[in-house]
Design an enzyme around this catalytic site. Structure first.
Site, PDB file in Angstrom:
ATOM      1  N   LYS A  35      -8.008  -7.226 -10.874  1.00 17.34           N
ATOM      2  CA  LYS A  35      -7.879  -5.788 -10.605  1.00 17.34           C
ATOM      3  C   LYS A  35      -8.116  -5.509  -9.121  1.00 17.34           C
ATOM      4  CE  LYS A  35     -12.746  -4.987 -11.740  1.00 17.34           C
ATOM      5  NZ  LYS A  35     -13.714  -4.228 -12.544  1.00 17.34           N
ATOM      6  N   ARG A 129     -21.730   2.781 -19.443  1.00 18.95           N
ATOM      7  CA  ARG A 129     -20.570   3.178 -18.662  1.00 18.95           C
ATOM      8  C   ARG A 129     -19.408   3.456 -19.606  1.00 18.95           C
ATOM      9  NH1 ARG A 129     -18.530  -0.881 -13.992  1.00 18.95           N
ATOM     10  NH2 ARG A 129     -17.809  -1.995 -15.852  1.00 18.95           N
ATOM     11  N   TYR A 254     -20.622   2.582  21.546  1.00 19.58           N
ATOM     12  CA  TYR A 254     -20.911   3.983  21.277  1.00 19.58           C
ATOM     13  C   TYR A 254     -22.393   4.189  20.948  1.00 19.58           C
ATOM     14  CZ  TYR A 254     -15.942   5.186  20.941  1.00 19.58           C
ATOM     15  OH  TYR A 254     -14.613   5.406  21.203  1.00 19.58           O
ATOM     16  N   MET A 302     -13.587   1.555  16.234  1.00 18.15           N
ATOM     17  CA  MET A 302     -12.444   1.585  15.326  1.00 18.15           C
ATOM     18  C   MET A 302     -11.599   0.324  15.435  1.00 18.15           C
ATOM     19  SD  MET A 302      -9.351   4.381  15.026  1.00 18.15           S
ATOM     20  CE  MET A 302     -10.470   5.725  14.625  1.00 18.15           C
TER      21      MET A 302
END
Length: 360
Positions: A35, A129, A254, A302
């Site tokens: 999956k 679940r 950053y 990024m």
């Protein structure tokens, strides 16, 4: 020249891992879990490599269709079942096995008049679940057994919630609940996920459902795939695109989250959170340049990340090969540095990372 971020998928590693799984549970059939685009490795590529599996397991019809379109005739199990009554006809026609986990799905099957369906009835033994609780499971099984729309025998399954914790007694309790509640019911049974295959032999029974281990990754937080005899199937690579001299006291990236304690050399790698690398990974996370292991420093950008090259010999130039994880850097270790699990890292790669296949 195009950007060098690549994920190289080794089909020989996938086949090796399948054999390792079969050796762990030689008397069980294997339902290979593919999956979510085969855990980020490419659904069609992986399904063809795992042709020796006895069946495949996916989350939904779209994934099952892709396997059929790849030319594979294996049974395919829809782990979440169908999402509407309309999907039952295609499931029956295409030999997709349907997991039934709710009263709503039972009602859809009761009104279905198409070709007989192959179904697996799911029990909730503690995951909370999906599935019927043990005390309601037999009634659901009897309802399915009375339906003319169902092929016999009905499969019976549950899912382990804490099998990756070796010190838990909860897993054995789940196994016991399932075995007791299904006592006397005909049909193949399935309990074991990846962690169950490796640490809970009592969960093996008729079918096992390996997932993450097929891709060479450990399901346990204190281990790696190679320690379990597995081979990582994904080799994530890029290259060094710049080298900078940074003086003591200067920061990198950053926010200035990392400061050089002494004069050092910083390498810039063409890979960032835009490619799927976790932005909030801690400084110190491992990266490999050529054959040398170096620490990541500062905040991931990024398109780029920075590494401290202070321990490397002189002579490195832009263009040097970089491994983010795979052969020498375990994805499990990177995940730990990012306070997440390896499943998430494998699945979050973006479309601009080129996917390639090798068989070595």
């Amino acid at each position: 020249m195009s950007r060098t971020a690549r994920a190289i998928i080794n089909t020989s590693a996938l086949q090796h891992n399948l054999k390792q799984v079969r050796n762990k549970a030689p008397n069980s059939k294997i339902m290979a879990v593919v999956k979510a685009n085969a855990y980020g490795h490419g659904l069609e590529r992986v399904a063809r490599a795992l042709v020796d599996a006895d069946a495949f397991a996916v989350a939904c019809l779209d994934e099952a269709r892709r396997i059929r379109s790849a030319g594979l005739a294996h049974p395919i199990v829809l782990l979440e079942g169908v999402f509407s009554a309309d999907e039952l006809e295609e499931a029956g026609r295409s030999n997709f096995h349907v997991v039934v986990h709710s009263e709503r799905q039972l009602a859809w099957i009761a009104s279905f008049r198409g070709a007989p369906l192959r179904v697996w009835l799911k029990m909730d033994t503690g995951m909370n679940r999906l599935g019927f609780r043990p005390e309601y499971f037999r009634k659901a099984w009897e309802t399915l057994s009375a339906s003319s729309s169902i092929s016999r025998p009905i499969g019976l399954l549950t899912h382990l919630a804490r099998a990756n914790d070796r010190d838990q007694t909860f897993t054995q309790q789940q196994i016991d609940r399932f075995m007791q509640a299904t006592n006397g019911m005909e049909g193949p049974r399935s309990i074991a996920n990846s962690a169950g295959i490796y640490d809970w032999p009592g969960s093996h029974i008729d079918w096992i459902r390996p997932g993450i281990v097929l891709y060479g990754v450990s399901p346990f937080p204190d281990s790696t795939g190679p320690l379990l005899g597995l081979r990582p199937a994904m080799h994530l690579v890029s290259e060094l695109i710049a080298i900078r001299n940074v003086k003591a006291g200067e920061t990198v990236g950053y926010g200035g989250t990392w400061k050089a304690e002494e004069d050092t050399t910083i390498g810039i790698v063409a890979f960032g959170y835009g490619d799927g690398y976790p932005r909030h990974v801690e400084s110190g996370a491992p990266v490999r340049i050529a054959t040398w292991r170096v620490p990541l420093v500062g905040t991931v950008s990024m398109d780029m990340l920075a590494v401290d090259m202070a321990t490397l010999p002189e002579g490195f130039q832009p263009g040097a090969p970089v491994e983010l994880w795979g052969h020498a850097i375990p994805v499990e270790e990177v995940a730990s540095s990012a306070n997440t699990i390896p499943y998430e890292l494998l699945l979050r790669l973006t479309e601009r990372v080129k996917m390639e296949t090798c068989d070595e």
